[in-house]
Design an enzyme around this catalytic site. Structure first.
Site, PDB file in Angstrom:
ATOM      1  N   LYS A  39       0.812  -1.197   0.000  1.00 26.60           N
ATOM      2  CA  LYS A  39       0.000   0.000   0.000  1.00 26.60           C
ATOM      3  C   LYS A  39       0.859   1.265   0.000  1.00 26.60           C
ATOM      4  O   LYS A  39       0.407   2.340  -0.358  1.00 26.60           O
ATOM      5  CB  LYS A  39      -0.887   0.028   1.263  1.00 26.60           C
ATOM      6  CG  LYS A  39      -1.856  -1.086   1.380  1.00 26.60           C
ATOM      7  CD  LYS A  39      -2.583  -0.935   2.739  1.00 26.60           C
ATOM      8  CE  LYS A  39      -3.287  -2.220   3.080  1.00 26.60           C
ATOM      9  NZ  LYS A  39      -3.743  -2.209   4.495  1.00 26.60           N
ATOM     10  N   GLY A  40       2.093   1.128   0.442  1.00 24.32           N
ATOM     11  CA  GLY A  40       2.903   2.305   0.777  1.00 24.32           C
ATOM     12  C   GLY A  40       3.088   3.315  -0.335  1.00 24.32           C
ATOM     13  O   GLY A  40       3.234   4.504  -0.068  1.00 24.32           O
ATOM     14  N   ASP A  99      14.432  -0.931   1.458  1.00 23.14           N
ATOM     15  CA  ASP A  99      15.103  -1.103   2.747  1.00 23.14           C
ATOM     16  C   ASP A  99      16.112  -2.255   2.589  1.00 23.14           C
ATOM     17  O   ASP A  99      17.214  -2.052   2.073  1.00 23.14           O
ATOM     18  CB  ASP A  99      14.005  -1.377   3.776  1.00 23.14           C
ATOM     19  CG  ASP A  99      14.488  -1.492   5.199  1.00 23.14           C
ATOM     20  OD1 ASP A  99      15.502  -0.882   5.538  1.00 23.14           O
ATOM     21  OD2 ASP A  99      13.839  -2.194   6.002  1.00 23.14           O
ATOM     22  N   LYS A 127      17.114   3.369   1.624  1.00 22.83           N
ATOM     23  CA  LYS A 127      17.964   3.218   2.816  1.00 22.83           C
ATOM     24  C   LYS A 127      19.098   2.255   2.452  1.00 22.83           C
ATOM     25  O   LYS A 127      19.056   1.074   2.808  1.00 22.83           O
ATOM     26  CB  LYS A 127      17.161   2.609   3.967  1.00 22.83           C
ATOM     27  CG  LYS A 127      16.189   3.551   4.634  1.00 22.83           C
ATOM     28  CD  LYS A 127      15.740   3.013   5.989  1.00 22.83           C
ATOM     29  CE  LYS A 127      14.389   2.407   5.938  1.00 22.83           C
ATOM     30  NZ  LYS A 127      13.827   2.004   7.234  1.00 22.83           N
ATOM     31  N   PHE A 148      13.369   4.541  10.974  1.00 19.92           N
ATOM     32  CA  PHE A 148      12.046   4.104  10.539  1.00 19.92           C
ATOM     33  C   PHE A 148      11.175   5.333  10.318  1.00 19.92           C
ATOM     34  O   PHE A 148      10.986   6.150  11.216  1.00 19.92           O
ATOM     35  CB  PHE A 148      11.400   3.164  11.567  1.00 19.92           C
ATOM     36  CG  PHE A 148      10.234   2.434  10.982  1.00 19.92           C
ATOM     37  CD1 PHE A 148      10.421   1.294  10.202  1.00 19.92           C
ATOM     38  CD2 PHE A 148       8.937   2.909  11.160  1.00 19.92           C
ATOM     39  CE1 PHE A 148       9.344   0.639   9.621  1.00 19.92           C
ATOM     40  CE2 PHE A 148       7.851   2.252  10.588  1.00 19.92           C
ATOM     41  CZ  PHE A 148       8.061   1.119   9.817  1.00 19.92           C
ATOM     42  N   VAL A 149      10.646   5.454   9.088  1.00 20.04           N
ATOM     43  CA  VAL A 149       9.916   6.663   8.725  1.00 20.04           C
ATOM     44  C   VAL A 149       8.456   6.355   8.424  1.00 20.04           C
ATOM     45  O   VAL A 149       8.112   5.242   7.997  1.00 20.04           O
ATOM     46  CB  VAL A 149      10.565   7.365   7.504  1.00 20.04           C
ATOM     47  CG1 VAL A 149      11.898   7.974   7.870  1.00 20.04           C
ATOM     48  CG2 VAL A 149      10.714   6.411   6.322  1.00 20.04           C
ATOM     49  N   ASP A 155       3.565   3.615   6.599  1.00 23.02           N
ATOM     50  CA  ASP A 155       2.855   3.390   7.866  1.00 23.02           C
ATOM     51  C   ASP A 155       3.746   2.763   8.927  1.00 23.02           C
ATOM     52  O   ASP A 155       4.807   2.191   8.632  1.00 23.02           O
ATOM     53  CB  ASP A 155       1.684   2.443   7.636  1.00 23.02           C
ATOM     54  CG  ASP A 155       2.150   0.990   7.462  1.00 23.02           C
ATOM     55  OD1 ASP A 155       3.019   0.752   6.596  1.00 23.02           O
ATOM     56  OD2 ASP A 155       1.674   0.119   8.206  1.00 23.02           O
ATOM     57  N   ARG A 161      -0.229   6.970   7.505  1.00 20.16           N
ATOM     58  CA  ARG A 161      -0.117   7.077   6.035  1.00 20.16           C
ATOM     59  C   ARG A 161      -0.587   8.445   5.544  1.00 20.16           C
ATOM     60  O   ARG A 161      -0.202   8.898   4.477  1.00 20.16           O
ATOM     61  CB  ARG A 161      -0.961   5.997   5.354  1.00 20.16           C
ATOM     62  CG  ARG A 161      -0.459   4.573   5.563  1.00 20.16           C
ATOM     63  CD  ARG A 161      -1.190   3.632   4.619  1.00 20.16           C
ATOM     64  NE  ARG A 161      -1.077   2.233   4.995  1.00 20.16           N
ATOM     65  CZ  ARG A 161      -0.062   1.427   4.677  1.00 20.16           C
ATOM     66  NH1 ARG A 161       0.943   1.893   3.967  1.00 20.16           N
ATOM     67  NH2 ARG A 161      -0.049   0.173   5.044  1.00 20.16           N
TER      68      ARG A 161
HETATM   69  P1  IMP Z   1      12.381  -4.320   2.125  1.00 22.42           P
HETATM   70  O1  IMP Z   1      11.834  -5.576   1.536  1.00 22.42           O
HETATM   71  O2  IMP Z   1      13.123  -4.588   3.412  1.00 22.42           O
HETATM   72  O3  IMP Z   1      13.207  -3.500   1.162  1.00 22.42           O
HETATM   73  O4  IMP Z   1      11.169  -3.467   2.618  1.00 22.42           O
HETATM   74  C1  IMP Z   1      10.301  -2.878   1.766  1.00 22.42           C
HETATM   75  C2  IMP Z   1       8.998  -2.554   2.437  1.00 22.42           C
HETATM   76  O5  IMP Z   1       9.105  -2.482   3.867  1.00 22.42           O
HETATM   77  C3  IMP Z   1       8.564  -1.193   1.984  1.00 22.42           C
HETATM   78  O6  IMP Z   1       7.838  -1.249   0.778  1.00 22.42           O
HETATM   79  C4  IMP Z   1       7.750  -0.719   3.166  1.00 22.42           C
HETATM   80  O7  IMP Z   1       6.425  -1.173   3.062  1.00 22.42           O
HETATM   81  C5  IMP Z   1       8.409  -1.366   4.361  1.00 22.42           C
HETATM   82  N1  IMP Z   1       9.367  -0.451   5.018  1.00 22.42           N
HETATM   83  C6  IMP Z   1      10.714  -0.521   5.016  1.00 22.42           C
HETATM   84  N2  IMP Z   1      11.253   0.497   5.718  1.00 22.42           N
HETATM   85  C7  IMP Z   1      10.218   1.232   6.159  1.00 22.42           C
HETATM   86  C8  IMP Z   1      10.124   2.459   6.937  1.00 22.42           C
HETATM   87  O8  IMP Z   1      11.118   3.085   7.349  1.00 22.42           O
HETATM   88  N3  IMP Z   1       8.860   2.902   7.169  1.00 22.42           N
HETATM   89  C9  IMP Z   1       7.736   2.274   6.729  1.00 22.42           C
HETATM   90  N4  IMP Z   1       7.787   1.144   6.002  1.00 22.42           N
HETATM   91  C10 IMP Z   1       9.014   0.636   5.715  1.00 22.42           C
END
Ligand code: IMP
Length: 171
Positions: A39-40, A99, A127, A148-149, A155, A161
């Site tokens: 959803k982000g 992330d 990040k 963490f943002v 969210d 959101r």
């Molecule tokens: P990854 O698979 O670890 O790269 O994470 C990706 C997903 O984790 C993103 O699409 C977000 O939904 C969530 N996420 C990662 N870091 C954050 C953050 O700092 N705030 C909110 N959601 C995050």
């Protein structure tokens, strides 16, 4: 978790989103097919698409990346598939944040396996210090530190959101 401070103001985000839209459209000859990652990315995609002038189409997919609190478990599952085919199209994956890279790695594999003509990825936030797997990202809005943002679509536990800016949560 309390909200600590504003990392990126709504004004800074709007300026950068317009630049990203221009970058994506530069030299585009065919319609751009934007694929938002729910959803982000819904707020980012809504602003990005309105900053684009050429022909664009929009679709969504959703991935569940299982997290305990603010930490990724490493498991990623496609929970909503695309409505339309991407075969032969110029696809841009639109992410809110990269992330560990695990979610994007899976989603890029899913889209690539369906033979788009081209695949690019844009993320509003990156990040890089948290990366566990290498992923190609073509356009990055802002590189941020390991925090963490929330806000602007992002969210914590489905909250925040709706914030127009991006803020840091502290444990
Ligand atoms: P990854 O698979 O670890 O790269 O994470 C990706 C997903 O984790 C993103 O699409 C977000 O939904 C969530 N996420 C990662 N870091 C954050 C953050 O700092 N705030 C909110 N959601 C995050």
């Amino acid at each position: 978790m309390p909200i600590d401070y504003v990392l990126l103001t709504a004004g800074q985000i709007q300026v950068r989103v317009r630049e990203l839209a221009a970058d994506l459209e530069r030299n585009a000859r065919e319609p751009i097919h934007l694929v938002g990652v729910l959803k982000g990315a819904f707020v980012f995609l809504a602003d990005l698409v309105r900053a684009m002038e050429g022909p664009v189409t929009v679709d969504f997919l959703a991935a569940a990346s299982y997290r305990s609190g603010t930490v990724s478990s490493g498991e990623v599952e496609l929970v909503r598939d695309l409505d339309a085919t991407v075969t032969g199209r110029d696809v841009v994956l639109v992410e809110d944040i990269v992330d560990t890279g695990l979610t994007l790695q899976v989603l890029q594999q899913v889209v690539r396996s369906r033979a788009p003509r081209s695949l690019r990825t844009v993320t509003l936030l990156d990040k890089p210090s948290r990366r566990q797997v290498p992923v190609d990202v073509d356009c990055v809005g802002f590189t941020i530190p390991d925090c963490f943002v929330v806000g602007y679509g992002l969210d914590f536990d489905e909250r925040y959101r709706n914030l127009p800016d991006i803020r840091v949560l502290t444990p």
